[in-house]
Design a protein around this motif. Sequence first.
Motif, PDB file in Angstrom:
ATOM      1  N   SER A  60      12.819   9.419  -5.399  1.00  0.00           N
ATOM      2  CA  SER A  60      12.519   7.981  -5.517  1.00  0.00           C
ATOM      3  C   SER A  60      11.773   7.420  -4.316  1.00  0.00           C
ATOM      4  N   LYS A  61      11.170   8.272  -3.495  1.00  0.00           N
ATOM      5  CA  LYS A  61      10.418   7.799  -2.330  1.00  0.00           C
ATOM      6  C   LYS A  61       8.942   8.151  -2.487  1.00  0.00           C
ATOM      7  N   GLN A  62       8.091   7.378  -1.805  1.00  0.00           N
ATOM      8  CA  GLN A  62       6.646   7.602  -1.849  1.00  0.00           C
ATOM      9  C   GLN A  62       6.135   7.842  -0.435  1.00  0.00           C
ATOM     10  N   SER A  63       5.248   8.825  -0.274  1.00  0.00           N
ATOM     11  CA  SER A  63       4.604   9.020   1.025  1.00  0.00           C
ATOM     12  C   SER A  63       3.605   7.894   1.278  1.00  0.00           C
ATOM     13  N   LEU A  64       3.283   7.671   2.547  1.00  0.00           N
ATOM     14  CA  LEU A  64       2.332   6.603   2.874  1.00  0.00           C
ATOM     15  C   LEU A  64       0.970   6.855   2.244  1.00  0.00           C
ATOM     16  N   VAL A  65       0.583   8.130   2.134  1.00  0.00           N
ATOM     17  CA  VAL A  65      -0.710   8.460   1.526  1.00  0.00           C
ATOM     18  C   VAL A  65      -0.735   8.015   0.069  1.00  0.00           C
ATOM     19  N   GLN A  66       0.351   8.313  -0.660  1.00  0.00           N
ATOM     20  CA  GLN A  66       0.410   7.915  -2.065  1.00  0.00           C
ATOM     21  C   GLN A  66       0.549   6.401  -2.206  1.00  0.00           C
ATOM     22  N   LEU A  67       1.358   5.818  -1.346  1.00  0.00           N
ATOM     23  CA  LEU A  67       1.655   4.392  -1.449  1.00  0.00           C
ATOM     24  C   LEU A  67       0.424   3.522  -1.245  1.00  0.00           C
ATOM     25  N   HIS A  68      -0.471   3.944  -0.342  1.00  0.00           N
ATOM     26  CA  HIS A  68      -1.617   3.106   0.022  1.00  0.00           C
ATOM     27  C   HIS A  68      -2.940   3.656  -0.505  1.00  0.00           C
ATOM     28  N   GLN A  69      -2.873   4.426  -1.579  1.00  0.00           N
ATOM     29  CA  GLN A  69      -4.121   4.900  -2.186  1.00  0.00           C
ATOM     30  C   GLN A  69      -4.978   3.750  -2.683  1.00  0.00           C
ATOM     31  N   LYS A  70      -4.335   2.707  -3.226  1.00  0.00           N
ATOM     32  CA  LYS A  70      -5.092   1.628  -3.849  1.00  0.00           C
ATOM     33  C   LYS A  70      -4.989   0.313  -3.087  1.00  0.00           C
ATOM     34  N   GLY A  71      -4.006   0.160  -2.204  1.00  0.00           N
ATOM     35  CA  GLY A  71      -3.795  -1.114  -1.533  1.00  0.00           C
ATOM     36  C   GLY A  71      -4.028  -1.041  -0.037  1.00  0.00           C
ATOM     37  N   ASN A  72      -4.057  -2.217   0.611  1.00  0.00           N
ATOM     38  CA  ASN A  72      -4.257  -2.318   2.048  1.00  0.00           C
ATOM     39  C   ASN A  72      -2.933  -2.499   2.767  1.00  0.00           C
ATOM     40  N   VAL A  73      -2.943  -2.164   4.048  1.00  0.00           N
ATOM     41  CA  VAL A  73      -1.780  -2.373   4.908  1.00  0.00           C
ATOM     42  C   VAL A  73      -1.844  -3.786   5.478  1.00  0.00           C
ATOM     43  N   SER A  74      -0.815  -4.575   5.241  1.00  0.00           N
ATOM     44  CA  SER A  74      -0.760  -5.942   5.739  1.00  0.00           C
ATOM     45  C   SER A  74      -0.004  -5.997   7.065  1.00  0.00           C
ATOM     46  N   ARG A  75      -0.091  -7.140   7.741  1.00  0.00           N
ATOM     47  CA  ARG A  75       0.644  -7.275   8.995  1.00  0.00           C
ATOM     48  C   ARG A  75       2.152  -7.268   8.741  1.00  0.00           C
ATOM     49  N   ASP A 105       2.849  12.717  10.538  1.00  0.00           N
ATOM     50  CA  ASP A 105       1.738  12.786   9.586  1.00  0.00           C
ATOM     51  C   ASP A 105       2.015  11.848   8.413  1.00  0.00           C
ATOM     52  N   PRO A 106       1.034  11.005   7.991  1.00  0.00           N
ATOM     53  CA  PRO A 106       1.298  10.013   6.933  1.00  0.00           C
ATOM     54  C   PRO A 106       1.749  10.611   5.614  1.00  0.00           C
ATOM     55  N   GLN A 107       1.402  11.858   5.318  1.00  0.00           N
ATOM     56  CA  GLN A 107       1.878  12.450   4.071  1.00  0.00           C
ATOM     57  C   GLN A 107       3.346  12.863   4.164  1.00  0.00           C
ATOM     58  N   GLN A 111       8.535   5.981   2.061  1.00  0.00           N
ATOM     59  CA  GLN A 111       9.109   4.649   1.917  1.00  0.00           C
ATOM     60  C   GLN A 111       9.764   4.534   0.547  1.00  0.00           C
ATOM     61  N   ASP A 112      10.972   3.992   0.524  1.00  0.00           N
ATOM     62  CA  ASP A 112      11.684   3.720  -0.719  1.00  0.00           C
ATOM     63  C   ASP A 112      11.347   2.291  -1.134  1.00  0.00           C
ATOM     64  N   LEU A 113      10.608   2.129  -2.216  1.00  0.00           N
ATOM     65  CA  LEU A 113      10.158   0.809  -2.642  1.00  0.00           C
ATOM     66  C   LEU A 113      11.292  -0.054  -3.173  1.00  0.00           C
ATOM     67  N   GLU A 114      12.405   0.573  -3.554  1.00  0.00           N
ATOM     68  CA  GLU A 114      13.529  -0.185  -4.092  1.00  0.00           C
ATOM     69  C   GLU A 114      14.185  -1.039  -3.021  1.00  0.00           C
ATOM     70  N   ASN A 115      14.375  -0.458  -1.821  1.00  0.00           N
ATOM     71  CA  ASN A 115      15.053  -1.194  -0.748  1.00  0.00           C
ATOM     72  C   ASN A 115      14.205  -1.319   0.519  1.00  0.00           C
ATOM     73  N   ASN A 116      12.921  -0.925   0.432  1.00  0.00           N
ATOM     74  CA  ASN A 116      11.973  -1.080   1.539  1.00  0.00           C
ATOM     75  C   ASN A 116      12.428  -0.354   2.804  1.00  0.00           C
ATOM     76  N   VAL A 117      12.986   0.847   2.647  1.00  0.00           N
ATOM     77  CA  VAL A 117      13.457   1.644   3.772  1.00  0.00           C
ATOM     78  C   VAL A 117      12.476   2.787   4.021  1.00  0.00           C
ATOM     79  N   PHE A 118      12.139   3.019   5.293  1.00  0.00           N
ATOM     80  CA  PHE A 118      11.266   4.123   5.686  1.00  0.00           C
ATOM     81  C   PHE A 118      12.110   5.335   6.071  1.00  0.00           C
ATOM     82  N   SER A 119      11.606   6.528   5.759  1.00  0.00           N
ATOM     83  CA  SER A 119      12.304   7.772   6.088  1.00  0.00           C
ATOM     84  C   SER A 119      11.317   8.768   6.686  1.00  0.00           C
ATOM     85  N   PHE A 120      11.817   9.589   7.619  1.00  0.00           N
ATOM     86  CA  PHE A 120      10.961  10.494   8.381  1.00  0.00           C
ATOM     87  C   PHE A 120      11.524  11.913   8.340  1.00  0.00           C
TER      88      PHE A 120
END
Length: 402
Positions: A60-75, A105-107, A111-120
């Motif tokens: 249920s998590k997405q890598s940063l590469v997959q997450l931002h394929q179509k969108g921009n990074v906001s502040r 490495d961004p791949q 990030q878990d989009l359900e609860n907005n938690v980052f994992s490394f």
Amino acid sequence: MRTEYVRNLHSNYVRLALEEKPEEKRYQYCILSRGGIKGLLPASLRYLDGDAYLYYDITSKQSLVQLHQKGNVSREWLLDFLASLKRLKRELERFLLQEDNVIWDPQHVFQDLENNVFSFLYVPYYQGENQFLRLLSFLVEKIDYEDSELVECIYKMYEQLEKNGVTYLQEQIYKDAEVLEKKREPKEARKTEQGRMSVEQGERSRGQEETLAPKDGARRSMTFDAKEESMSGTSGNLEDLEDPAPKRIFGLFENKRARKAKEPERKEEYYEIAGQALSNYHVAESTEYDEEYGKTAYIRQRPEKKEGVHRLFYLDGRKASDLTVPNLLIGKYKDKVDLYLPDDSVSRMHARILKDQEEYFLEDANSTNGTFQNKTRLEPYERKRLEPGDELRFGNVSLVFR
């Protein structure tokens, strides 16, 4: 470091192949396998055919590469991310783990989009290079370039990390990000204020032009010159900028502007080439027929044109979507996906349909309940070619590719 994506009945994993056989009883392996470290993905050490692998649960998590394929990074996203890094740093210090062993490495950042938690990912006794510069390079490509403060902040981080190394990641990176903490006005309020200011500025500039206009009727816009100077800060030459950070930011915007400017040139070049190609063809002269009649003339049948646009349909025949974009994202994350499927069994970012030349491919996006092609489940991030008539299933939602 070789990376593979695998799954079992209930979970999805990313696994890393270790170059050497690990000493399982050393402290870092023991503490990592025990789990419970906030910010680190749960990991387990396994052996296959004599080779050692670390398995990380990424269900249920997405890598940063997959997450931002179509969108921009906001502040806002960047501030959340840096806050997660701060918490991770405290956890690593608490468990006596080394920050250098985190894979940046961004791949490999999730990030878990359900609860907005980052994992490394944490690799015990990792001897490779620190990849945080690669992460910042990724963010440079993905940031929202309409936010000038964000652009300047990211570029400052990049330059400071290049100059000072990993010591910059201790405290200074968080201090440099404080400029982004101030609240931004709602987008609609900003548009209203900008519209009001532009109207007032237009009225002032018209008044100035009328006052300063020469008697011969030739008008010169003073406000335009002022605006150019305020945007560049100099005469417009990059060499006039003394600080290297503004130089690089200025150059970045110039590069983006240049790419936009070249689009019409590329179109003109295409039309010119097409025109030259067409000029080599000539209209056939009218055929001169003899006065003899009765002969049978056979006309070759032209092949029918193939349908240009493929589509997805529900099983009851309703159209779900036209495949008019090269990267169609499917899921229930309404603001981010192209095909919204409001079903509990569908992940927020569930799957993609990608177009390559004239072929279409189905790719699982690390979904929880699976992506299926004709009842065959795809591995996480596995990609398979589609054929017309294929039945696709996303969780409990079935579609047909035609």
